[in-house]
Scaffold this active site. Sequence first.
Site, PDB file in Angstrom:
ATOM      1  CB  CYS A 289      -7.114 127.189  21.813  1.00 40.71           C
ATOM      2  SG  CYS A 289      -8.466 127.661  22.431  1.00 40.71           S
ATOM      3  CE  LYS A 290     -10.254 122.829  24.643  1.00 40.88           C
ATOM      4  NZ  LYS A 290      -9.275 124.370  25.549  1.00 40.88           N
TER       5      LYS A 290
END
Lengths: 386, 323
Positions: A289-290
């Site tokens: 997600c990052k």
Amino acid sequence: MQALQSSLFAVREYLSPVLKESKFKEHGRITPEEFVAAGDFLVYKFPVWTWEKGDASKTRDFLPSDKQYLVTRGVPCLRRATSLAYTDADEDAERLLSFADSSAPSADGDEWVETHAGRQAHRTDSATNAGEIADIPDLDGDGPHDYEERIAKGLGGVSLGGGGEGAATETPDLDDIPDMEEEDLEEGDDEATAAPKVSVKPAAGVVDASTVEVAKGNLLQVRTYDVMITYDKYYQTPRVWLIGYDENRTPLTPSQIFQDISADHAQKTVTIEPFIHSASLQAASVHPCKHASVMKKVIERMNNSVVEEQLAQRGKPSPSGKDTPKKEKKWPFSRKSSGSAKDVQPQAGGEEEEVEGMRVDFYLVVFLKFIASIVPTIEVDSTTSF
Amino acid sequence: MPIVQFAPFSSLVQPSFWHKLTDLKVDVLKLSDDHIPVSASYSVGRTVKDRETGQEVALGCNLTVGSESFEDDHKPPSGLVLATGTFKNFNTIEEFKAADKTALFNQEAQHIWDHILTTRDSSLLNRFLLITYADLKNYKYYYWFAFPAFVSKPAWEIAEEGWKSATEEFKPEQLAEIHGHIRAQTTPSPFFLVREEAGTTSIAPVESYESFFTSSSTSHTVAFIDPSANPQNPGWPLRNLFAYLRALYPTKTASIRVLCWRDSELPSSEWKSRFGVVQIAGDPIEGRPTAVGWEKNPQGKLGPRIADLAPMMDPTRLAAQAV
């Protein structure tokens, strides 16, 4: 709960459209085509990486059928990340690394901080030390072959941490494990078999993994990892998966794997999930997600230095007015070494718009450097010689 | 002179192998415990530089099996050498325990030996045996590998200086030439011959020992892809290669120049390959030599290993750690 979440993510990924437009410089995401291009480059430059096709039923049609994911096997991991607890004292040892020019840090701040530079593993004493505590799940989660050892250590019935693994399953009776030693299978010791545990004089500077001693007096436990990189369609970034083996080549348990992941990430962004290219395999995965935002920052910085470099090579002053010396570069983001047809871009006018900057081929090389910061002791980054 | 000691193979079983076996057991094998062909692979021995001490650490001499091992026509990726073997799964732990392992082992050894004599072919020298018992309910897999290797009596000996870097015997250009030849092969052969003739270095399969090593060429060397990274211990495959050469060319092999090939890529700094001249006294014995090669378990005893995949397969255990 997690199974639900996993299947939810799977549906979400299935529904999300395939990224068509190249955006890797704007937000750090790549298209499947770029993933393949970057993967091809990685495989070409570093033959330890290979493409795999994975389970036929799990083939993803936006990727070529024989290039579903990348894998490298037997990546060594000499120490546990938990033994690399980072203290203030270590901050003094930080070094700035520059990608543009490794000898002198440039003024505009495109360096990376190299932490853990030249550190020795912490000498630990049992009273204050955190590593000792982190070692306990190791005993707890191990296979039955360790039970004898466990009992010998008086830890037999104690279940500490490890997510209640000991409690969740019936502890196998020691009688269940048959005594299958068959010493009479081979007559005596074979004199021509190299004894693995006998300390061999380190000749030619190479030492056997089982005989290396770290400062603490412990034997170095060399684990190995199989590392896979898949393409995540929802996040539009690569995603890393890990399967580990201990020094006896027994598969690692989740809690053991978490010992090799830096404390900032273990059990937060790293979880055990079904591997998407296999029907049943589970692997530790760094949640992506990052990834895009981190990659964007890294790429931006590198791109700037690459652009600057390329301008300098054309004999034009760079936008910042700083003269980058034309010396042998370590970092290969130059047109000279990229070896593609674009090398012969017309020099006409030398407009800055023509400067190509970092090419997407290098995406995975950069990505591996980023992953190396999450798993500091696993030598995923074979590209350091680069 | 010191006796040559060989680094034994260590089995590395990828979890995907057990997943595949589970599927096979449930869907195909069911209660059958027939012998099944299986393949494995190994690569040149690798070392890793310890960033904290600066030492080169040798990694294990691994033979790897994975999910692809049950495929009939599996082609290993470039740089890996394929080994074939026999796989046998037992239905109960009692059967696994009671199995006549000596007979199974001897059967494999005899198979290798017969193959050497009848076909003069080196393709089966790396043959291995794998017996398993899969406790599917508890996600536990008992397994035992055997890598049959013929024992040479008397043993091979190496000169006092031991194994040395290949660069002390070959020029870097020659090694680069050999590297090029290896890379050019479609399927890399685990064993090959090296000779020098009229300034060029060339390689050939070991089967052509007599025709390749002629009087007009020099620097006759026997080479193999060496899975060991330990400087003083060549890898296990060399044992059967020696047995092969002694059986077929007894008069020419009392002394052998050996190149342990350990460079998968052109090196940036120095070559890792090793070189040594080994000798043996006396004539080869008649008939099949005895063989050794059962893998030891982590305690260093002759016994099966256990892969406990419950932490990575059991749904309840997985749920427990995912909090």
